[in-house]
Scaffold this motif. Structure first.
Motif, short mmCIF file in Angstrom:
data_model
loop_
_atom_site.label_atom_id
_atom_site.label_comp_id
_atom_site.label_asym_id
_atom_site.label_seq_id
_atom_site.Cartn_x
_atom_site.Cartn_y
_atom_site.Cartn_z
N THR A 85 0.84 -1.31 -0.04
CA THR A 85 0.03 0.04 0.04
C THR A 85 0.83 1.22 -0.25
O THR A 85 1.80 1.45 0.87
CB THR A 85 -0.76 0.12 1.16
N GLY A 86 0.55 2.18 -0.93
CA GLY A 86 1.29 3.39 -1.05
C GLY A 86 2.51 3.39 -1.90
O GLY A 86 3.36 4.23 -1.69
N SER A 112 -0.10 0.70 -5.64
CA SER A 112 -1.23 0.40 -4.85
C SER A 112 -1.33 1.55 -3.92
O SER A 112 -0.57 2.20 -3.38
CB SER A 112 -0.84 -0.92 -3.76
N SER A 113 -2.58 2.10 -3.77
CA SER A 113 -3.16 2.94 -2.81
C SER A 113 -4.01 2.06 -1.81
O SER A 113 -4.39 1.01 -1.87
CB SER A 113 -3.79 3.85 -3.47
N GLU A 114 -4.53 2.78 -0.81
CA GLU A 114 -5.57 2.24 0.15
C GLU A 114 -6.88 1.81 -0.67
O GLU A 114 -7.36 0.69 -0.02
CB GLU A 114 -5.99 3.24 1.11
N ASN A 117 -5.53 -0.74 -6.51
CA ASN A 117 -4.11 -1.48 -6.88
C ASN A 117 -4.21 -1.73 -8.39
O ASN A 117 -5.21 -2.05 -8.74
CB ASN A 117 -3.64 -2.42 -6.24
#
Length: 601
Positions: A85-86, A112-114, A117
């Motif tokens: 994540t991030g 990927s983010s919260e 992805n």
């Protein structure tokens, strides 16, 4: 142990689980059942390992959760995990192979983010002809592929989704009656596919979804596959051209019952069409439809686990008039006519595991599986160039079913792990190909027949990992299997007994690099004299293998180097599951491969 492969040279293979292969083994790709016309011996899966995290093997009948064609087991191909994540992560890798003068290139990037992805990956692999242990070139055994993958996923509080697309174009040379009469002795490094070859164009679109409800969850997987297989058999013209399209839907509802139990209720749908658009046909145009419903419960307590379930399947097959398959009234397959059949089956399984949470674990299970005959078994009528046989189906084949009983046990402590299994797999109406001792236009005729059969075997594995010598690791596996019809005849393509010891030595490690390793192993394969009526016995052989690896972090980069050598003594041998064996062609000689991978984090 218990896992092998049926091969047609270095580039074409299909998994064999406890002596079963083809449509008795279900391949799961991107969460859905995968079909690549694997009914034919020389039709491999044709999948690339690019972007794959791991492969899970399920042994024994698994029709309860996976449906038809899982009566021998399941090979579940798991895609790579999303990026952390991030972050945005990328990698590039290259591989080189000494025997085939082959190379592979592969690159990917993912982020990927919260809440979302994504992934992109592409690669290619190319191999010239392989050489056997006598350094003899096997003409037109070359192969190569191109592939791309793309993914997008969503993470919400009540919904998780992963959506994948996979495209590949693969080419596989073949030997044309294994006599080389249509082959040209070109450059040793040639990768040309102007001569006889298979070409497989594959498109897969998949969506895997999990919905979190108030006190349960719902899994919904859907997808579409398009598979175009072409054969150019000489004269630079496409003769066999088949389009297979597949639509799949899987729905499973899961709910925890009390503290230690989970209940699942599910349904699956499967629709498939096969169409011939080439000048030659060996299987007919057909439509397939399959629907099912199942229930499953699992309970886990302190010292035991129990699971059981039941499933009902309904499958419809409808074939159509197709070329010479149905019009050659004077030929040996005059009784192969268009038909419509409905098949149904009720299957179940139950298993229990008892353990002490420290050292011991005992498991026993009883499970069933089923499958109707595939298109080749039911309605083939023609010459199969890759097998040099005129094969004729049987439209009246009954449904094939099996019952498998297995007992498994393991013991483990700080330095030792020992495990073993014994099993008996009883088949009712086992379908197999048998010679007829007659010929048509100079080719021997084979027909698909049915008899009850029994496969039984034993497997074992030992691992030694001394507590005071953590850098030393030893593992050895053993498997033995026999397969016979109810009349005592041996079944075809049953693997020989095999012992595979392996010793690994892990060197020093630090915060910046993982422990480099050196690995030495061997495969001791016993002679196989229990052969079917159209097979030949295979002598014993042993192979020496070795490998080494090193992994180091350099700031935000990570370098991974691995080296592997197979058949290091360059032995000229034939494996019993090699289809080339019947033409006097040996397996691959010495092959050393080098893999370099650079990861950017």
């Amino acid at each position: 142990p218990g896992i092998s492969q049926l091969s047609t040279g270095a580039g074409i293979s299909k998994p064999v689980i406890r002596g079963l292969y083809g449509n008795r083994i279900q391949t799961v790709l991107m969460g859905l059942r995968f079909d690549n016309q694997q009914w034919q011996d020389e039709h491999g899966l044709g999948l690339s390992d690019g972007g794959i995290d791991r492969v899970e093997i399920i042994k024994g009948p698994s029709s309860l959760l996976y449906g038809s064609e899982a009566m021998g087991g399941v090979m579940n191909i798991i895609e790579e995990k999303p990026a952390s994540t991030g972050s945005i992560q990328s990698d590039v890798s290259t591989r080189m192979f000494s025997n085939t003068f082959g190379y592979g290139l592969d690159a990917g990037v993912k982020g990927s983010s919260e809440k979302m992805n994504w992934r992109l990956r592409a690669g290619t692999e190319s191999h010239a002809d392989y050489s056997d242990g006598n350094n003899k070139r096997i003409l037109n055994s070359r192969f190569g592929n191109y592939f791309t993958k793309a993914s997008i996923g969503f993470n919400r509080k009540k919904w998780i989704s992963r959506n994948d697309y996979y495209f590949s174009l693969s080419n596989f040379g073949f030997l044309m009656d294994a006599f080389g009469s249509h082959l040209v002795d070109d450059s040793r490094l040639s990768r040309s596919f102007e001569g006889p070859h298979h070409a497989v164009l594959l498109n897969v679109l998949s969506s895997q979804n999990t919905f979190f409800l108030r006190a349960s969850k719902l899994k919904f997987n859907a997808g579409f596959q398009s598979n175009n297989r072409q054969e150019q058999e000489g004269g630079n013209q496409i003769s066999l051209n088949m389009w297979l399209t597949t639509g799949s839907l899987n729905l499973t509802w899961m709910k925890n019952i009390r503290k230690n139990s989970e209940f699942s209720l599910g349904s699956a749908g499967f629709y498939q069409t096969n169409r011939n658009v080439g000048s030659r046909t060996i299987i007919p145009d057909a439509d397939f439809m399959e629907v099912s419903a199942f229930a499953y419960i699992k309970t886990v307590k302190k010292y035991f686990a129990f699971e059981s379930g039941i499933r009902y399947d309904l499958k419809n097959i409808n074939t159509f008039t197709t070329g010479l398959i149905n019009s050659d009234a004077a030929g040996p397959g005059f009784n192969i006519v268009p038909f419509k059949r409905m098949y149904n089956a009720l299957n179940g399984s139950a298993g229990i595991s008892v353990f002490d949470n420290k050292h011991w674990n005992f498991k026993t299970s009883l499970s069933t599986g089923y499958r109707p005959g595939n298109l080749a078994e039911l309605s083939s009528n023609g010459l199969h160039e890759g097998t040099s046989r005129w094969e004729i189906g049987n439209i009246d084949l009954k449904i094939e079913q099996n019952v498998c009983a297995e007992v498994w046990a393991s013991y483990t402590n700080t330095w030792l792990t020992v495990q073993g299994a014994v099993y008996a797999n009883k088949f009712f109406n086992y379908i197999y190909l048998a010679p007829t001792n007659t010929e048509y236009i100079g080719q021997q005729i084979y027909r698909f027949v049915q008899k009850d059969a029994l496969l039984k075997g034993v497997e074992g594995q030992i691992e030694i990992h001394p507590g005071q010598l953590k850098q030393i690791y030893f593992r050895s596996s053993f498997s033995a299997l026999t397969g016979q019809t109810s009349e005592g005849a041996f079944l075809p393509f049953i693997p020989a007994q095999k012992i595979s010891p392996e010793l690994s030595w892990f060197l020093f490690s630090s915060q910046k690099q993982k422990a480099p390793f050196i690995r030495l192993g061997a495969d001791f394969v016993k002679a196989q004299h229990h052969v079917s009526e159209f097979e030949t016995a295979t002598p014993a052989y042993w192979l020496l293998n070795a490998g080494a690896g090193w992994q180091k972090r350099m700031g935000t980069k990570e370098l991974i180097i691995s080296l592997a050598g197979n058949n290091l003594l360059n032995l000229a041998y034939s494996d019993h599951l090699s289809r080339f064996k019947y033409f006097g062609i040996y397996n691959t000689g010495r092959n050393i491969s080098l893999n370099l991978k650079l990861k950017f984090n």
